[in-house]
Each structure stands twice: as structure tokens, then as C-alpha cells.
Design a protein around this motif. Sequence first.
Motif, mmCIF file in Angstrom:
data_model
loop_
_atom_site.group_PDB
_atom_site.id
_atom_site.type_symbol
_atom_site.label_atom_id
_atom_site.label_comp_id
_atom_site.label_asym_id
_atom_site.label_seq_id
_atom_site.Cartn_x
_atom_site.Cartn_y
_atom_site.Cartn_z
ATOM 1 N N GLN A 1 0.824 -1.282 -0.621
ATOM 2 C CA GLN A 1 -0.093 -0.182 -0.450
ATOM 3 C C GLN A 1 1.206 1.251 -0.191
ATOM 4 N N GLU A 2 0.447 2.273 -0.896
ATOM 5 C CA GLU A 2 1.056 3.696 -1.256
ATOM 6 C C GLU A 2 0.592 4.249 -0.060
ATOM 7 N N ALA A 3 1.491 5.544 1.003
ATOM 8 C CA ALA A 3 0.456 5.942 1.928
ATOM 9 C C ALA A 3 -0.287 6.871 1.003
ATOM 10 N N TYR A 4 -0.441 7.800 -0.042
ATOM 11 C CA TYR A 4 -1.074 8.653 -0.147
ATOM 12 C C TYR A 4 -1.171 8.414 -1.165
ATOM 13 N N LYS A 5 -1.968 6.931 -1.542
ATOM 14 C CA LYS A 5 -3.194 6.235 -2.233
ATOM 15 C C LYS A 5 -4.245 5.916 -1.431
ATOM 16 N N GLN A 6 -5.634 6.812 -1.482
ATOM 17 C CA GLN A 6 -6.605 6.390 -0.348
ATOM 18 C C GLN A 6 -7.921 5.351 0.231
ATOM 19 N N GLN A 7 -7.336 4.890 -1.664
ATOM 20 C CA GLN A 7 -8.105 3.586 -2.079
ATOM 21 C C GLN A 7 -7.420 2.141 -0.590
ATOM 22 N N ASN A 8 -7.796 1.722 -0.805
ATOM 23 C CA ASN A 8 -7.075 0.284 0.002
ATOM 24 C C ASN A 8 -6.823 -1.196 -0.582
ATOM 25 N N ALA A 9 -5.732 -1.858 -0.861
ATOM 26 C CA ALA A 9 -5.033 -2.236 -2.084
ATOM 27 C C ALA A 9 -6.292 -3.725 -1.761
ATOM 28 N N THR A 10 -5.982 -4.237 -2.474
ATOM 29 C CA THR A 10 -7.076 -5.496 -2.669
ATOM 30 C C THR A 10 -5.545 -6.833 -3.632
ATOM 31 N N GLU A 11 -6.190 -7.672 -3.223
ATOM 32 C CA GLU A 11 -5.078 -8.769 -3.701
ATOM 33 C C GLU A 11 -5.828 -10.453 -3.447
ATOM 34 N N ASN A 12 -7.038 -10.552 -4.997
ATOM 35 C CA ASN A 12 -7.473 -11.203 -4.337
ATOM 36 C C ASN A 12 -8.228 -11.556 -3.441
ATOM 37 N N ARG A 13 -8.168 -12.521 -2.794
ATOM 38 C CA ARG A 13 -8.727 -12.311 -1.312
ATOM 39 C C ARG A 13 -7.874 -11.704 0.267
#
Lengths: 114, 116
Positions: B51-63
Motif C-alpha cells: 500500500q502506498e500511503a498517498y493512495k486513499q484506496q485500500n489495496a486488494t489482491e484476490n482474497r
Amino acid sequence: DVKVTQSSRYLVKRTGEKVFLECVQDMDHENMFWYRQDPGLGLRLIYFSYDVKMKEKGDIPEGYSVSREKKERFSLILESASTNQTSMYLCASSLWAGRRSPLHFGNGTRLTVT
Amino acid sequence: AQTVTQSQPEMSVQEAETVTLSCTYDTSESDYYLFWYKQPPSRQMILVIRQEAYKQQNATENRFSVNFQKAAKSFSLKISDSQLGDAAMYFCAYRNINNAGNMLTFGGGTRLMVKP
């Protein structure tokens, strides 16, 4: 795939011995790292190198030294092994550029000093 | 210096259920990266998600997904539909964006057990 190879999976040494842990990576990575893993403490950085013959101390360098004579090889040296250096040692590598570039790890060397 | 704390030494989950692993960190920086690594019994550390801190969107990888709360300095990992192969040590890690050496600071780890 990047491959990081540590020369020994298990190692048993006596107190006072000089110990060499070897690590080789095959992807021309500039950065190489040595971490120590202990239960409850996670991984702690011992030393890292960002170029041949260049090295920087990490969080716990005492009792260790390193050598990087070739880009692909990074050696961790215990000048005089002690029982408190019994641990799992993990080598890793990454690209210099690319802040998003992840670390690629070897399979670890479990060192026991008796 | 930055610190990373994983307050759960061990967690267990029933197969097919969802589990959340906690991670908090301490930093004065505004831009940085956060990672979750998995270490199965083979010892091979595997990157699960970043996760990059400047990105507000939460990271997702499959499950696998994260709940990144920047103000609270919290970075939890959610594993959905848990599988037996998810059993491993999980490490949360932090990297300063200005960190020229690309080194990571790790938490103490959480051992996840998956019950069939």
C-alpha cells in the motif's frame, strides 16, 4: 523469477569460530540485505549494501561484518560466533531504483552456535 | 526511528472464514509504503500486498485486502475465505519513501493457524 540463494539451510558452529553466511542473487539487483529473525522480534536489519564494496549498518550490526566484492554476492561474517547469535538469518535483494520494488528473500539459514 | 507493532502473536481461523491481522506503526513521515509478507514453513518470504500511503484506496489482491487508516497509523490485513495454505507467519513492514536503501522495518509477526 528472481532467485536469492543462501548457501546453507542449517549450520552448527562452536563459540569463537569465524562463520561465513553466503548469499547470491541472479537478477542484477543493486541492493542486498542481511536480516536476523527471532521469535517475537520479527526481522531486524543487520547490514545492507547498495553497490559493490559499499555497506551500511542496519539496526543491529554489533558482532557482524559484511563483504560485497561482486554485485551478485553478499556475505555476512561472524568474526567470533557467540551463543546469542543463534538465530535465523535471511538475505534479501531489491532494485536500487523503484520505490515500489519489493524485497526478494532467500530461504534462510538457521544458525546454531554451541 | 520508525517502529512497527503486531499485537497478535497468534491467531486462528476456521477454513473458509475471514480473519483480520492487526498492524500499527509509528512514523513522522507523510509518504511511505506498507507491506504484508507471508512466511510459510518453507521459510520463503512472499509478498502478499502493498500500500502506498498517498493512495486513499485500500489495496486488494484476490482474497487479501487491507484496511489502511493513515491518521490512526493502522494497516490491518483481511484474509477472506481462508484456506489451509494460508497458515503461515505474517509480517507487516514499513518503508520510508525517502529510504535510499529500500530497507524495510518489520513487525514482530503473527502466526496464523487455519483449522479444517
